[in-house]
Design an enzyme around this catalytic site. Sequence first.
Site, PDB file in Angstrom:
ATOM      1  N   ARG A 102       0.876  -1.039  -0.028  1.00 19.19           N
ATOM      2  CA  ARG A 102       0.077  -0.019   0.050  1.00 19.19           C
ATOM      3  C   ARG A 102       0.840   1.411   0.037  1.00 19.19           C
ATOM      4  O   ARG A 102       0.394   2.346  -0.069  1.00 19.19           O
ATOM      5  CB  ARG A 102      -0.796  -0.159   1.101  1.00 19.19           C
ATOM      6  CG  ARG A 102      -2.209  -0.964   0.913  1.00 19.19           C
ATOM      7  CD  ARG A 102      -2.754  -1.439   2.267  1.00 19.19           C
ATOM      8  NE  ARG A 102      -3.936  -2.611   1.823  1.00 19.19           N
ATOM      9  CZ  ARG A 102      -3.474  -3.929   1.296  1.00 19.19           C
ATOM     10  NH1 ARG A 102      -2.068  -4.093   1.368  1.00 19.19           N
ATOM     11  NH2 ARG A 102      -4.284  -4.502   0.991  1.00 19.19           N
ATOM     12  N   CYS A 126      -6.052  -0.018   4.666  1.00 19.97           N
ATOM     13  CA  CYS A 126      -5.980  -0.970   5.717  1.00 19.97           C
ATOM     14  C   CYS A 126      -5.871  -0.253   7.089  1.00 19.97           C
ATOM     15  O   CYS A 126      -4.870   0.434   7.277  1.00 19.97           O
ATOM     16  CB  CYS A 126      -4.727  -1.875   5.500  1.00 19.97           C
ATOM     17  SG  CYS A 126      -4.353  -3.020   6.961  1.00 19.97           S
TER      18      CYS A 126
END
Length: 564
Positions: free
Chosen positions: A491, A558
């Site tokens: 990410r 997340c």
Amino acid sequence: MSHRVVIDPITRIEGHLRIEAQMDKAGKTIQSAYSSGTMVRGIEMILRGRDPRDAWAFAQRICGVCTLVHGIASVRAVEDALSYTPPPNAQLIRNLMIAAQYVHDHVMHFYLLHALDWVDVVSALNANPKETSELAQSLSHYPKSSPGYFADMQRKLKHFAQEGQLGIFAQGYWGHPAYKLPPEANLIAVSHYLEALAWQREVAKLHTILGGKNPHPNFLVGGVPCAIDLNSDSALNAKRLAQVQDIITLMRDFVDQVYVPDTLAIAGFYKDWARQGEGLGNFMTYGDFPEMGRDDPSSFLVPSGVILNRDLNNIYDLDLNAADQIQEYVSRSWYNYSSGKDKGLHPYDGETELSYTGPTPPYKQLDTDKEYSWVKSPRWKGPDGSIHAVEVGPLARVLMLYANGHEQTQDMVDYTLKTLELPIDALFSTLGRTAARTLETKLIADAMPMWYDNLIANIKAGDTKTFNEERWEPSTWPKQAKGVGYMEAPRGALAHWIVIEDGKIANYQAVAPSTWHAGPRDANGQAGAYEAALKGHVLHDPKQPLEVLRTIHSFAPCLACAVH
Ligand code: NFE
Ligand code: MG
């Protein structure tokens, strides 16, 4: 007062992200958005006072999705602080494990966590299997594309639907007019959702071979715990190495035959999403994938730097140790700083002191003029003294590689834009972010054979060393030390900062990619990446805010990582 749209949780897994979108008077357009992490974890506090060599095992539990990255960032932080150099084999094994994590994670994110924002599962029930097969074969050479295969997949799906619930596909906004794919394309994508589930079981074995288990494989400060011995059954031997090679092939085949063609095919129906969802226009990478040793950033596959205001011609250098460059703000977060809430702190001096001032759950709406999140707000200060919120992750990396003249990246980006008949500006968008994730998956999967071959060459030359023990004993450490372990996690840019005193952890601070994205407004009122990206989105039906899902999921949020 105008209407506020609330989505909580907006993530399909990994933590609790709440989005509150303030609509304009007409109730159609998002005027301003607020991103709130509604859970807290405290892993930085748990780490204080521990042996730094154990830190990775705790830090790794920050996340079960990017299952190994916090372990890597942690061992690198300790190695940086105590001047350990991991041997080349360990570095290559780490590269292979990080790369496997990318391919696994990006594919699973695309199919399981993001595809259903674009793919209407219920529409797939109306597909003609023969036409689906023809379409699939026009897109790719993936062997599973016969009319019989798609008829079977459709039967499976019908079974879910007839049971009165769609099981794993429940609660979608099926039939929403923003879904644009024909039934046949929907059936292909849903079939590949189910294929991806089976494929990942095999892919996870790479971590079990090199790190003993998945999720959360084992690491070691100073190297990797995986011994190389071609004559042993319980070490990395010829049979296991061959298995690693087979898994790399399996990963690359799925990326080439399924993930890349699906992304291109789906993107073709959603080109309007190449004009919205950009957000900040500032991008940052820390750099990763050393070809040989940790201390040679010139050998990194992904270079480090900062891009401001989309300007690919001016890449700024970045220093993770400079006290005034990266700082975290808590002005709108549920934490206190001893020096006051409006001052930013560099992670070496970072503090994690919880201070909840929000409403008692369950609540209808947050007071977003005050503190409203458990996520801190990291910012980067440029050479002219201005403070920036930045985007990290696949789009940042692809732009950085593109700007640095990386040939494969330039070819892939140019080919994708040409195929979709889109200008380069299209990258700065929701669609650009999702496509960048696919392209970097191919780039990284394609790099794996090189690291594998380098590892084999070392072993053949007689080098089987995977651990450097010379700084293992605390008696060899300085009384005080500090270090930063950084990496490119799927990410985005991830770093852990550690301060060691008398052999124990005195301070430990992590800033995860999702912290950069999910953070609330800072002391200057600047929005974070999610908040900025949602501004101006027009919602077809505020009761079914599919448009918000598309842009937020394009970052792969997340919250377990973001708050840690
Ligand atoms: Ni929990 Fe992770 C980290 C984030 S990387 S998923 O660090 O954010 O993909
Ligand atoms: Mg932190």
